[in-house]
Write an enzyme that holds these catalytic residues in place. Structure first.
Site, PDB file in Angstrom:
ATOM      1  N   VAL A   1       0.893  -1.065  -0.161  1.00 40.02           N
ATOM      2  CA  VAL A   1       0.086  -0.280   0.211  1.00 40.02           C
ATOM      3  C   VAL A   1       1.052   0.923   0.124  1.00 40.02           C
ATOM      4  O   VAL A   1       2.092   1.505   0.302  1.00 40.02           O
ATOM      5  CB  VAL A   1      -1.010  -0.076   1.301  1.00 40.02           C
ATOM      6  N   SER A   2      -0.088   2.331  -0.538  1.00 38.80           N
ATOM      7  CA  SER A   2       1.033   3.463  -0.898  1.00 38.80           C
ATOM      8  C   SER A   2       1.534   4.137   0.220  1.00 38.80           C
ATOM      9  O   SER A   2       2.537   4.831   0.457  1.00 38.80           O
ATOM     10  CB  SER A   2       0.441   4.797  -1.584  1.00 38.80           C
TER      11      SER A   2
END
Length: 204
Positions: A9-10
């Site tokens: 996930v970013s």
């Protein structure tokens, strides 16, 4: 032969539960899932590096989508080529890519190009939005710290070494040194401009 999962996930504000649930539904053991909070643009992804060092010939790497795995088409192809060179297969669930088949290999190239194109469009839209906001006079980002009315006096005292920098920062609302020096540069530039304007108005 083992199956490994890669989850990304970013940012810290994003949740990887959806990807982890997918890995669990595929029967991938938790100890074989490599997860990290990193931007896809960042080439330094420790968990991905660990994954690439862990897999062995006959293993398979599974991701939720290619956008979770690679930064761009070149990165995607490089990673999958490294896996293939080590006898490791690659599967992307969202795009139904499976490198054990010719069709899967072809789809890998196609969807990698599409993902890169979509990101380019997103960045372009963001840039256009920022430019439009600037044209309308909107301030973007964190509001600039307001300096006290006595900022000039504080600067003068600091320059005369009668007031330590720590006290100047405190009286300016606890700003950082970096902020102080930015405001100092702005203050000096403004003062210089005012001096030049005053000299122009003088007649002899």
């Amino acid at each position: 032969m083992k199956i490994y999962g890669y989850v990304r996930v970013s940012g810290a504000d994003q949740n990887e539960d959806r990807q982890l649930d997918l890995m669990a539904s595929l029967g991938i053991a938790p100890e074989r899932i490599f997860a990290e909070h990193r931007s896809g643009k960042n080439a330094r992804r420790p968990q991905l590096r660990r994954l690439m060092e862990t897999v062995r010939p006959g293993d398979t790497v599974v991701v939720e989508s290619i956008s979770r795995f690679a930064r761009n088409t070149r990165d995607l192809l490089e990673l999958t080529e490294r896996l293939a060179a080590g006898g490791v297969e690659f599967v992307s669930q969202k795009e139904h890519i499976d490198t054990t088949t010719p069709t899967g290999k072809f789809m890998l190239t196609v969807f990698g190009a599409v993902a890169e194109l979509e990101r380019a469009y997103l960045l372009q839209r963001q840039a256009e939005g920022i430019a439009a906001a600037k044209r309308r006079g909107k301030h973007l980002g964190r509001p600039a710290a307001e300096m006290p009315e006595c900022f000039g006096e504080l600067v003068d005292a600091w320059e005369r070494k009668t007031l330590p920098l720590a006290e100047v920062l405190r009286q300016c609302g606890g700003i950082s040194e970096a902020t102080f020096y930015r405001r100092l540069a702005e203050y000096r530039a403004k003062r210089e401009e005012e001096t030049k304007s005053a000299l122009k108005r003088c007649t002899f």
